[in-house]
Design a protein around this motif. Structure first.
Motif, PDB file in Angstrom:
ATOM      1  N   HIS A 107     -33.628  32.424  17.423  1.00  0.00           N
ATOM      2  CA  HIS A 107     -35.087  32.349  17.334  1.00  0.00           C
ATOM      3  C   HIS A 107     -35.522  31.381  16.227  1.00  0.00           C
ATOM      4  O   HIS A 107     -36.350  30.489  16.454  1.00  0.00           O
ATOM      5  CB  HIS A 107     -35.675  33.745  17.108  1.00  0.00           C
ATOM      6  CG  HIS A 107     -37.146  33.800  17.245  1.00  0.00           C
ATOM      7  ND1 HIS A 107     -37.784  33.813  18.458  1.00  0.00           N
ATOM      8  CD2 HIS A 107     -38.125  33.826  16.308  1.00  0.00           C
ATOM      9  CE1 HIS A 107     -39.080  33.835  18.274  1.00  0.00           C
ATOM     10  NE2 HIS A 107     -39.321  33.846  16.974  1.00  0.00           N
ATOM     11  N   ALA A 108     -34.974  31.535  15.049  1.00  0.00           N
ATOM     12  CA  ALA A 108     -35.327  30.649  13.928  1.00  0.00           C
ATOM     13  C   ALA A 108     -34.922  29.209  14.233  1.00  0.00           C
ATOM     14  O   ALA A 108     -35.667  28.265  13.935  1.00  0.00           O
ATOM     15  CB  ALA A 108     -34.657  31.132  12.640  1.00  0.00           C
ATOM     16  N   ALA A 109     -33.752  29.037  14.825  1.00  0.00           N
ATOM     17  CA  ALA A 109     -33.276  27.685  15.166  1.00  0.00           C
ATOM     18  C   ALA A 109     -34.195  27.033  16.195  1.00  0.00           C
ATOM     19  O   ALA A 109     -34.434  25.824  16.139  1.00  0.00           O
ATOM     20  CB  ALA A 109     -31.844  27.751  15.697  1.00  0.00           C
ATOM     21  N   GLY A 110     -34.712  27.825  17.115  1.00  0.00           N
ATOM     22  CA  GLY A 110     -35.636  27.292  18.103  1.00  0.00           C
ATOM     23  C   GLY A 110     -36.888  26.739  17.453  1.00  0.00           C
ATOM     24  O   GLY A 110     -37.325  25.627  17.751  1.00  0.00           O
ATOM     25  N   TRP A 111     -37.451  27.503  16.528  1.00  0.00           N
ATOM     26  CA  TRP A 111     -38.644  27.012  15.825  1.00  0.00           C
ATOM     27  C   TRP A 111     -38.311  25.786  14.980  1.00  0.00           C
ATOM     28  O   TRP A 111     -39.120  24.860  14.866  1.00  0.00           O
ATOM     29  CB  TRP A 111     -39.274  28.117  14.985  1.00  0.00           C
ATOM     30  CG  TRP A 111     -40.004  29.101  15.851  1.00  0.00           C
ATOM     31  CD1 TRP A 111     -39.698  30.416  16.043  1.00  0.00           C
ATOM     32  CD2 TRP A 111     -41.142  28.837  16.671  1.00  0.00           C
ATOM     33  NE1 TRP A 111     -40.574  30.986  16.928  1.00  0.00           N
ATOM     34  CE2 TRP A 111     -41.480  30.038  17.326  1.00  0.00           C
ATOM     35  CE3 TRP A 111     -41.913  27.707  16.923  1.00  0.00           C
ATOM     36  CZ2 TRP A 111     -42.550  30.139  18.213  1.00  0.00           C
ATOM     37  CZ3 TRP A 111     -42.984  27.800  17.808  1.00  0.00           C
ATOM     38  CH2 TRP A 111     -43.291  29.013  18.436  1.00  0.00           C
ATOM     39  N   TRP A 112     -37.123  25.776  14.395  1.00  0.00           N
ATOM     40  CA  TRP A 112     -36.661  24.615  13.616  1.00  0.00           C
ATOM     41  C   TRP A 112     -36.615  23.369  14.501  1.00  0.00           C
ATOM     42  O   TRP A 112     -37.090  22.300  14.117  1.00  0.00           O
ATOM     43  CB  TRP A 112     -35.284  24.927  13.036  1.00  0.00           C
ATOM     44  CG  TRP A 112     -34.630  23.805  12.315  1.00  0.00           C
ATOM     45  CD1 TRP A 112     -33.745  22.902  12.834  1.00  0.00           C
ATOM     46  CD2 TRP A 112     -34.800  23.445  10.948  1.00  0.00           C
ATOM     47  NE1 TRP A 112     -33.348  22.017  11.865  1.00  0.00           N
ATOM     48  CE2 TRP A 112     -33.985  22.332  10.702  1.00  0.00           C
ATOM     49  CE3 TRP A 112     -35.559  23.976   9.907  1.00  0.00           C
ATOM     50  CZ2 TRP A 112     -33.915  21.723   9.461  1.00  0.00           C
ATOM     51  CZ3 TRP A 112     -35.474  23.362   8.663  1.00  0.00           C
ATOM     52  CH2 TRP A 112     -34.670  22.262   8.454  1.00  0.00           C
ATOM     53  N   LEU A 113     -36.054  23.511  15.689  1.00  0.00           N
ATOM     54  CA  LEU A 113     -35.962  22.371  16.607  1.00  0.00           C
ATOM     55  C   LEU A 113     -37.338  21.941  17.117  1.00  0.00           C
ATOM     56  O   LEU A 113     -37.591  20.741  17.270  1.00  0.00           O
ATOM     57  CB  LEU A 113     -35.038  22.692  17.783  1.00  0.00           C
ATOM     58  CG  LEU A 113     -33.554  22.578  17.489  1.00  0.00           C
ATOM     59  CD1 LEU A 113     -32.740  23.098  18.675  1.00  0.00           C
ATOM     60  CD2 LEU A 113     -33.173  21.143  17.161  1.00  0.00           C
ATOM     61  N   ILE A 114     -38.199  22.886  17.372  1.00  0.00           N
ATOM     62  CA  ILE A 114     -39.549  22.523  17.803  1.00  0.00           C
ATOM     63  C   ILE A 114     -40.242  21.716  16.707  1.00  0.00           C
ATOM     64  O   ILE A 114     -40.862  20.679  16.979  1.00  0.00           O
ATOM     65  CB  ILE A 114     -40.356  23.775  18.212  1.00  0.00           C
ATOM     66  CG1 ILE A 114     -39.799  24.331  19.527  1.00  0.00           C
ATOM     67  CG2 ILE A 114     -41.856  23.468  18.324  1.00  0.00           C
ATOM     68  CD1 ILE A 114     -40.319  25.701  19.911  1.00  0.00           C
ATOM     69  N   ALA A 115     -40.099  22.150  15.463  1.00  0.00           N
ATOM     70  CA  ALA A 115     -40.684  21.395  14.344  1.00  0.00           C
ATOM     71  C   ALA A 115     -40.051  20.005  14.250  1.00  0.00           C
ATOM     72  O   ALA A 115     -40.754  19.012  13.991  1.00  0.00           O
ATOM     73  CB  ALA A 115     -40.488  22.154  13.037  1.00  0.00           C
ATOM     74  N   THR A 116     -38.755  19.911  14.492  1.00  0.00           N
ATOM     75  CA  THR A 116     -38.065  18.617  14.452  1.00  0.00           C
ATOM     76  C   THR A 116     -38.591  17.708  15.559  1.00  0.00           C
ATOM     77  O   THR A 116     -38.853  16.527  15.332  1.00  0.00           O
ATOM     78  CB  THR A 116     -36.543  18.814  14.587  1.00  0.00           C
ATOM     79  OG1 THR A 116     -36.086  19.632  13.493  1.00  0.00           O
ATOM     80  CG2 THR A 116     -35.801  17.496  14.571  1.00  0.00           C
ATOM     81  N   LEU A 117     -38.758  18.249  16.756  1.00  0.00           N
ATOM     82  CA  LEU A 117     -39.272  17.451  17.869  1.00  0.00           C
ATOM     83  C   LEU A 117     -40.685  16.939  17.583  1.00  0.00           C
ATOM     84  O   LEU A 117     -41.015  15.796  17.915  1.00  0.00           O
ATOM     85  CB  LEU A 117     -39.244  18.263  19.165  1.00  0.00           C
ATOM     86  CG  LEU A 117     -37.844  18.488  19.736  1.00  0.00           C
ATOM     87  CD1 LEU A 117     -37.868  19.600  20.784  1.00  0.00           C
ATOM     88  CD2 LEU A 117     -37.291  17.206  20.318  1.00  0.00           C
ATOM     89  N   VAL A 118     -41.488  17.752  16.967  1.00  0.00           N
ATOM     90  CA  VAL A 118     -42.839  17.316  16.591  1.00  0.00           C
ATOM     91  C   VAL A 118     -42.743  16.231  15.516  1.00  0.00           C
ATOM     92  O   VAL A 118     -43.455  15.221  15.567  1.00  0.00           O
ATOM     93  CB  VAL A 118     -43.692  18.514  16.115  1.00  0.00           C
ATOM     94  CG1 VAL A 118     -44.989  18.055  15.485  1.00  0.00           C
ATOM     95  CG2 VAL A 118     -43.951  19.475  17.273  1.00  0.00           C
ATOM     96  N   ALA A 119     -41.835  16.403  14.564  1.00  0.00           N
ATOM     97  CA  ALA A 119     -41.702  15.448  13.459  1.00  0.00           C
ATOM     98  C   ALA A 119     -41.215  14.078  13.914  1.00  0.00           C
ATOM     99  O   ALA A 119     -41.593  13.063  13.325  1.00  0.00           O
ATOM    100  CB  ALA A 119     -40.747  16.008  12.405  1.00  0.00           C
ATOM    101  N   VAL A 120     -40.391  14.025  14.958  1.00  0.00           N
ATOM    102  CA  VAL A 120     -39.874  12.728  15.408  1.00  0.00           C
ATOM    103  C   VAL A 120     -40.750  12.084  16.493  1.00  0.00           C
ATOM    104  O   VAL A 120     -40.498  10.948  16.882  1.00  0.00           O
ATOM    105  CB  VAL A 120     -38.402  12.817  15.890  1.00  0.00           C
ATOM    106  CG1 VAL A 120     -37.501  13.339  14.771  1.00  0.00           C
ATOM    107  CG2 VAL A 120     -38.261  13.649  17.138  1.00  0.00           C
ATOM    108  N   PHE A 121     -41.792  12.778  16.921  1.00  0.00           N
ATOM    109  CA  PHE A 121     -42.672  12.218  17.948  1.00  0.00           C
ATOM    110  C   PHE A 121     -43.273  10.872  17.552  1.00  0.00           C
ATOM    111  O   PHE A 121     -43.417   9.988  18.409  1.00  0.00           O
ATOM    112  CB  PHE A 121     -43.770  13.212  18.323  1.00  0.00           C
ATOM    113  CG  PHE A 121     -44.640  12.733  19.437  1.00  0.00           C
ATOM    114  CD1 PHE A 121     -44.179  12.745  20.753  1.00  0.00           C
ATOM    115  CD2 PHE A 121     -45.911  12.247  19.192  1.00  0.00           C
ATOM    116  CE1 PHE A 121     -44.974  12.300  21.791  1.00  0.00           C
ATOM    117  CE2 PHE A 121     -46.714  11.788  20.217  1.00  0.00           C
ATOM    118  CZ  PHE A 121     -46.244  11.808  21.516  1.00  0.00           C
TER     119      PHE A 121
END
Length: 118
Positions: free
Chosen positions: A62-76
């Motif tokens: 769960h935490a890793a999922g939110w981490w990856l979502i934040a990463t995807l937003v950051a690299v957009f």
């Protein structure tokens, strides 16, 4: 569908690893207005590797999922930068293909979301 969700973690580990094996390629897509291109590529690679590994483990999924979502937003911004400067990124389909990539960030976010809830 279950197999697709299970592949998300390993796919992000591979994607993150590519930041270290193809560093110059990734540096070229970092927007000009951002400093320390190599460092940003390394940090985003580590973020993808860590998030992908975390998706594999039930305790951290769960935490890793939110981490990856934040990463995807950051690299957009890099994806948007490429679409705004198609002359710098010769890809099949040109500008249209680069703009078509933009919504895929939402697809990747949905994929991570499904993987974190499996």
């Amino acid at each position: 569908m279950r197999a697709l969700r299970a592949l998300a973690g390993p796919a992000f580990v591979v994607a993150g690893t590519l930041h270290f094996t193809h560093t110059r390629t990734y540096e070229r897509i970092v927007p000009d207005y951002l400093p320390a291109r190599r460092r940003l590529v390394q940090v985003s690679g580590i973020a993808e590797i860590a998030g992908g590994a975390g998706l594999v483990l039930p305790a951290t999924r769960h935490a890793a999922g939110w981490w990856l979502i934040a990463t995807l937003v950051a690299v957009f911004p890099a994806t948007r930068w490429m679409a705004q400067h198609p002359e710098r990124y010769p890809v099949p389909g040109g500008r249209a293909a680069l703009y078509a990539r933009l919504p895929f960030q939402a697809v990747f976010i949905a994929w991570v979301r499904a993987a974190m809830l499996r």
